[in-house]
Enzyme design. Sequence first.
Site, PDB file in Angstrom:
ATOM      1  N   VAL A 206     -10.531 -27.920  35.871  1.00 46.09           N
ATOM      2  CA  VAL A 206     -10.731 -29.100  35.802  1.00 46.09           C
ATOM      3  C   VAL A 206     -11.380 -29.405  34.702  1.00 46.09           C
ATOM      4  CG1 VAL A 206     -12.222 -31.168  36.920  1.00 46.09           C
ATOM      5  CG2 VAL A 206     -11.555 -29.521  38.474  1.00 46.09           C
ATOM      6  N   HIS A 207     -10.777 -30.117  33.665  1.00 47.11           N
ATOM      7  CA  HIS A 207     -11.830 -30.490  32.571  1.00 47.11           C
ATOM      8  C   HIS A 207     -12.130 -31.636  31.634  1.00 47.11           C
ATOM      9  CE1 HIS A 207      -8.234 -28.830  30.895  1.00 47.11           C
ATOM     10  NE2 HIS A 207      -8.973 -29.383  28.712  1.00 47.11           N
TER      11      HIS A 207
END
Length: 371
Positions: A206-207
């Site tokens: 997740v980024h």
Amino acid sequence: MKTCQLKIVTIIGARPQFIKAAVVSRLIAQYDDIEEIIVHTGQHFDSNMSDSFFKELSLPHPRYHLNINCLNHGALTGRMMEKLEELLLQERPDWVLVYGDTDSTLAGALAAKKLHIKVAHVEAGLRSFNMDMPEEINRILTDRISNVLFCPTPAAVQNINKEGFANFNATIVQSGDVMQDAALFYAQRAKKPVAALPKDFILCTVHRAENIENATRLSAIFDTLNSIAQELPIVLPLHPHTRQQLSAMYSHKLHPYISFINPVGYLEMIWLLQHCQFVMTDSGGLQKEAYFFRKFCLTLREETEWTELVENGVNFLVGANPLKIKEGVAEIITKKWKLFQHDLYGNAHAAERILTELRNVSGKSMMGMID
Ligand code: UDP
């Protein structure tokens, strides 16, 4: 000693660009008539987001390292352009080669174009149709000023055509996807990460800004992952920006069931892809890598640039919605892998196609392979 006919400046700065450039650079090194100068803008600078990729992918050492990072988009892009202009004036290449959709991509394309240096964009034509994404702005503007657009998919070519690019005098090439070249080449070299890993894990990253800079989405995603991880182990290599956001807003210790590990090298990532049950991600690249390794993917976004994966029933858009994420997991664990179409991303010869077209467009068709 190379007898240079074609001089290329490659501008990269972020993790996925090191991976994409590695396959093209490896091929360039086999030709004695192409000189490549690598410029690292410094956008990603942690050793496990940058140096380790140069080492393990044998990407040539950058001739220039601009060390520009940790700034807002405007300052980052502006300072990169200023430095890039200086060095492009000095080097005067035939081509500037840019990859993907980061601020380094746009800065490189703009700096070159204003000096009348030709620009080639690898990964052209991708669209999320979400103009709130910084990446969407970067890719549209880069496409608009590039002389050659290397589109990975038929859908990307269609996007370019719909936007009227035929009128802009650019060469549009459906090259296939360099990330497929990379996945295939490095699959044999996969490396087990040193961190202790649970069995039958879900691989998760997740980024994206839309997920980690919005407190509601960030907590919806991480709380849901934590709840899923009570039953199905989740391994999550934590991006430095996400780590920062989690500690500013929550502390990732609040999510004790998730197995957080440091960002891994690409060879370790391939091992994780080969051994996971399935993938959950908001990354662009990882959605395709899941497909390359025949793993289903739940995409933690409302839209994707890689629409063919959704159309083929191997990628599911679940956003940051806890219910959709959980329903997606329940569907995937019983689902059989079946594709409606094959070769969605070409034949893993994208790098060759890119170099051949660059020579053609430059009017230099001789193939000067080093023996
Ligand atoms: N990647 C990696 N190590 C990690 C996380 C990702 O090598 O810890 C690789 C991943 O396999 C893919 C690329 O980095 O090839 C994707 O980069 P990222 O998700 O940062 O960017 P995006 O693809 O969303 O632009």
